[in-house]
Design a protein around this motif. Sequence first.
Motif, short mmCIF file in Angstrom:
data_model
loop_
_atom_site.label_atom_id
_atom_site.label_comp_id
_atom_site.label_asym_id
_atom_site.label_seq_id
_atom_site.Cartn_x
_atom_site.Cartn_y
_atom_site.Cartn_z
N LEU A 1 0.82 -1.21 0.00
CA LEU A 1 0.00 0.00 0.00
C LEU A 1 0.85 1.26 0.00
CD1 LEU A 1 -2.96 -1.05 2.29
CD2 LEU A 1 -2.83 -1.02 -0.19
N LYS A 2 2.17 1.11 0.15
CA LYS A 2 3.04 2.27 0.02
C LYS A 2 4.03 2.07 -1.14
CE LYS A 2 4.87 2.25 4.13
NZ LYS A 2 5.75 2.72 5.21
N GLY A 3 3.84 0.98 -1.93
CA GLY A 3 4.70 0.75 -3.07
C GLY A 3 6.13 0.38 -2.71
N ALA A 4 6.30 -0.27 -1.56
CA ALA A 4 7.63 -0.64 -1.08
C ALA A 4 7.78 -2.16 -1.07
CB ALA A 4 7.83 -0.10 0.34
N PRO A 5 9.02 -2.67 -1.02
CA PRO A 5 9.21 -4.12 -0.90
C PRO A 5 8.91 -4.59 0.51
CG PRO A 5 11.34 -3.00 -0.92
CD PRO A 5 10.30 -1.95 -1.17
N ALA A 6 8.43 -5.81 0.62
CA ALA A 6 8.23 -6.45 1.91
C ALA A 6 9.40 -7.38 2.19
CB ALA A 6 6.92 -7.24 1.92
N VAL A 7 9.87 -7.38 3.44
CA VAL A 7 11.09 -8.09 3.83
C VAL A 7 10.75 -9.14 4.88
CG1 VAL A 7 13.45 -7.80 4.73
CG2 VAL A 7 12.37 -5.94 3.45
N ALA A 8 11.49 -10.23 4.89
CA ALA A 8 11.34 -11.22 5.95
C ALA A 8 12.68 -11.91 6.21
CB ALA A 8 10.29 -12.26 5.62
N GLU A 9 12.95 -12.13 7.47
CA GLU A 9 14.09 -12.97 7.87
C GLU A 9 13.56 -14.39 8.01
OE1 GLU A 9 16.95 -13.43 11.77
OE2 GLU A 9 16.26 -11.42 11.20
N VAL A 10 14.15 -15.32 7.25
CA VAL A 10 13.58 -16.65 7.16
C VAL A 10 14.60 -17.73 7.48
CG1 VAL A 10 11.79 -16.05 5.50
CG2 VAL A 10 14.05 -16.66 4.67
N LEU A 11 14.09 -18.86 7.93
CA LEU A 11 14.82 -20.11 8.19
C LEU A 11 15.64 -20.07 9.47
CD1 LEU A 11 16.07 -21.02 4.58
CD2 LEU A 11 13.83 -21.41 5.63
N GLY A 12 15.68 -18.93 10.15
CA GLY A 12 16.50 -18.83 11.35
C GLY A 12 15.90 -19.54 12.54
N ALA A 13 16.77 -20.12 13.37
CA ALA A 13 16.39 -20.76 14.63
C ALA A 13 15.39 -21.88 14.44
CB ALA A 13 15.85 -19.72 15.62
#
Length: 512
Positions: A98-110
């Motif tokens: 909704l703001k035209g930005a990329p979405a980020v995620a930290e994945v597979l950790g722990a």
Amino acid sequence: MLRLLPSLWDGEGAFARAYGDAVRERLIAVYHGAQARWCEAHGIALTGHPAEPDDLATAAGLHWPGQDTVWRWVLPGETSLTGPESTAPKTAASAARLKGAPAVAEVLGAYGWRLTLDESKWLLDWYLSRGVSTLVMHAFYHSVRGGRAYESEPDLGPHNSWWPHFPALVAYTARVAALYESGTHRAATAVLADPEHVPDAPARELLQHQVDFFYLDPARLTDAAIDAGTLTFGDQRFAAVIDLRPAALSLDPEADAVLKDFAASGGLVLGDTWSLPDLKGHLRTAGLAVDAAPAAPGLRVVRFDGPGGIVHACFNEGEDPIATRLTLPAAPDGVQWLDPFTGARTAAEHVGAQIALDLERRQTKVLTGPAGLPDPPAHLALGATFTLEDWTGEPIRSLTAADPVPIGPGDWAAREDLRRFSGTYRYTTDIELPEGITDAVLDLGDVGEAAKVIVNGTEAGDLLWRPYTLTLRGLLRPGANRIELLVSNSAANYYEGARRPSGLIGPVTLAC
């Protein structure tokens, strides 16, 4: 006030809710807000993730909204669709889109040393299919000496036994993420909800019926433009809104006025008693519905609008193969299915106005336009089937010093001398084939837990999850052929003494 303090531990109470809202609003204003303003003034994008997975309000305050899923909180099955953690990727994607930005995620950790490539593929798809394309993989350790091996493990790099196979998964992720870069991820439905605790229940029903959506903060409604049944926020154009505002947020005359105007212009507004048939019917009329027949609750469909037309990505989030027929908006004749993991293309079969879709477990396919695409390979006509039993295995990589113990097919962890071995074995076999055979389907049966296939010296592909099958095209020849398998097992056998099934277990067949 003192008499109200005990109620702070009653998460459902009005005072506890009001206190939590006040703290969160203050945190957004003086912590995230202050950082965002400083970053913006210095040309830096602020990213991170809220403390809670369903907190849309805090995520929206970040330039690159993010999330973090750890400790095996989410796995295939119920946790992917139920509970606050299940909303994490959609929360981040909604705040970002909704703001035209990329979405980020930290994945597979722990997720521990028992994290498999099978689970890794599923987790990456869980985020990708919900709109999160900037995936930060946690973590690559310089060293795992001492207790470092057990600090938010696993290492995704060379200290993991399946490291030789990991680049194939990273390449797949990059190919799917590129769809978000080359096109605009579009959803036709908005879920108007409490921005501090978005609901999981509607997400389950929508996703299982191939209705993509974004959560919407009611406070953002006055930013929308309305035109002919469309509610527009930036590059998002919603044809339907499901109004699930809690009572505390429902008395908003300005938001109510926007929804009234939207409905008057031809848009659909549904309340907390909303029904899926009503929603799907409206989307069909607007030419925006995705329908699957027979029903496929494990199927996720994402639409991208790009310069080359509309592209649909289809993910199998379930544990069983999917065989269905899709009705898709704007799907022209001549389209092809692209498998972003293998790179293989196949012609899309039209059944009337529908397109046939077959997805193996853990498979993803992208429906792409016909322009400039190579002709898909001919259908493989299978005749003879060979059983390959004569394999010789030699260790080529180990997480620790190991004796070069030769083995054949079977679970090497069942052997006392290899029960703690984590690494890679190279298996080889030779087979004589008659004239006329160049293509075949190789089925490894059971594998613990990943295999790279090499045919006559040429890498044919990686098999990282069930089913361990691979189509071989143009790699076989009449006469002598050599097939090599680089099989890597779980690092948990070494780090935890887990004794998970390891090696080429089979049975192995070659259908020609």
